[in-house]
Design a protein around this motif. Structure first.
Motif, PDB file in Angstrom:
ATOM      1  N   ILE A  62       0.813  -1.218   0.000  1.00 48.90           N
ATOM      2  CA  ILE A  62       0.000   0.000   0.000  1.00 48.90           C
ATOM      3  C   ILE A  62       0.846   1.266   0.000  1.00 48.90           C
ATOM      4  CG2 ILE A  62      -0.281   0.072   2.508  1.00 48.90           C
ATOM      5  CD1 ILE A  62      -3.015   0.930  -0.046  1.00 48.90           C
ATOM      6  N   SER A  63       2.046   1.205   0.545  1.00 44.17           N
ATOM      7  CA  SER A  63       2.872   2.415   0.583  1.00 44.17           C
ATOM      8  C   SER A  63       3.244   2.884  -0.830  1.00 44.17           C
ATOM      9  CB  SER A  63       4.130   2.196   1.428  1.00 44.17           C
ATOM     10  OG  SER A  63       4.981   1.261   0.810  1.00 44.17           O
ATOM     11  N   MET A 123      -7.778  -6.432  -3.715  1.00 45.22           N
ATOM     12  CA  MET A 123      -8.093  -6.179  -2.321  1.00 45.22           C
ATOM     13  C   MET A 123      -8.052  -4.685  -2.014  1.00 45.22           C
ATOM     14  SD  MET A 123      -6.266  -9.481  -0.424  1.00 45.22           S
ATOM     15  CE  MET A 123      -4.760  -8.610  -0.248  1.00 45.22           C
ATOM     16  N   ILE A 124      -7.056  -3.980  -2.534  1.00 43.03           N
ATOM     17  CA  ILE A 124      -6.935  -2.542  -2.289  1.00 43.03           C
ATOM     18  C   ILE A 124      -8.117  -1.809  -2.918  1.00 43.03           C
ATOM     19  CG2 ILE A 124      -5.589  -0.466  -2.815  1.00 43.03           C
ATOM     20  CD1 ILE A 124      -4.484  -2.185  -0.541  1.00 43.03           C
ATOM     21  N   CYS A 125      -8.436  -2.122  -4.174  1.00 41.65           N
ATOM     22  CA  CYS A 125      -9.551  -1.452  -4.855  1.00 41.65           C
ATOM     23  C   CYS A 125     -10.860  -1.698  -4.119  1.00 41.65           C
ATOM     24  CB  CYS A 125      -9.680  -1.938  -6.295  1.00 41.65           C
ATOM     25  SG  CYS A 125      -8.342  -1.364  -7.361  1.00 41.65           S
ATOM     26  N   LEU A 126     -11.089  -2.932  -3.715  1.00 42.50           N
ATOM     27  CA  LEU A 126     -12.311  -3.259  -2.996  1.00 42.50           C
ATOM     28  C   LEU A 126     -12.375  -2.528  -1.667  1.00 42.50           C
ATOM     29  CD1 LEU A 126     -14.899  -4.943  -2.705  1.00 42.50           C
ATOM     30  CD2 LEU A 126     -13.488  -6.728  -1.701  1.00 42.50           C
ATOM     31  N   VAL A 180      -6.899   1.198   6.766  1.00 39.89           N
ATOM     32  CA  VAL A 180      -6.392  -0.042   6.175  1.00 39.89           C
ATOM     33  C   VAL A 180      -5.676  -0.829   7.266  1.00 39.89           C
ATOM     34  CG1 VAL A 180      -4.746  -1.022   4.516  1.00 39.89           C
ATOM     35  CG2 VAL A 180      -6.142   0.943   3.865  1.00 39.89           C
ATOM     36  N   PRO A 181      -6.047  -2.100   7.422  1.00 40.48           N
ATOM     37  CA  PRO A 181      -5.382  -2.885   8.466  1.00 40.48           C
ATOM     38  C   PRO A 181      -3.898  -3.061   8.158  1.00 40.48           C
ATOM     39  CG  PRO A 181      -6.880  -4.251   7.168  1.00 40.48           C
ATOM     40  CD  PRO A 181      -7.024  -2.850   6.679  1.00 40.48           C
ATOM     41  N   PRO A 182      -3.094  -3.270   9.189  1.00 39.87           N
ATOM     42  CA  PRO A 182      -1.661  -3.450   8.954  1.00 39.87           C
ATOM     43  C   PRO A 182      -1.408  -4.694   8.117  1.00 39.87           C
ATOM     44  CG  PRO A 182      -2.222  -3.907  11.236  1.00 39.87           C
ATOM     45  CD  PRO A 182      -3.462  -3.382  10.583  1.00 39.87           C
TER      46      PRO A 182
END
Length: 101
Positions: free
Chosen positions: A18-19, A94-97, A60-62
């Motif tokens: 994600i970073s 997963m990120i888009c959702l 966003v969870p770690p």
């Protein structure tokens, strides 16, 4: 940088975490604010979108870090797969959702 490039990079699996997505999003916001006047609709939208992005990003969870089974007394045979049945990364989806929730 724009959303189409970020979307393509997500689709192509170019981001590892994600970073990296966050870096491109922040670059996009910075460019929109740098090249548009403060009262321009593009700059206003960029500020609003940046605020929304920052809020969503905080929730966003770690990142899950797998441990050796010897470190987890109840872990057993549980496996966490980050790829689909075709060997493709699930990270972009997963990120888009998550960010659309």
């Amino acid at each position: 940088m724009d959303l189409l490039i970020i979307k393509q990079r997500l689709t192509d699996g170019e981001y590892d975490d994600i970073s990296q997505v966050d870096g491109d999003m922040r670059l996009m916001f910075a460019n929109a604010l740098k090249y548009n006047a403060a009262q321009d609709p593009v700059a206003i939208a960029a500020n609003q979108f940046q605020q929304l992005w920052t809020e969503k990003l905080r929730s966003v969870p770690p990142k899950y870090v797998s441990r050796d089974s010897s470190e987890d007394p109840i872990g057993g045979d549980i496996e966490y797969d980050s790829e689909d049945e075709h060997g493709e990364s699930l990270f972009p989806a997963m990120i888009c959702l998550y960010l659309t929730l």
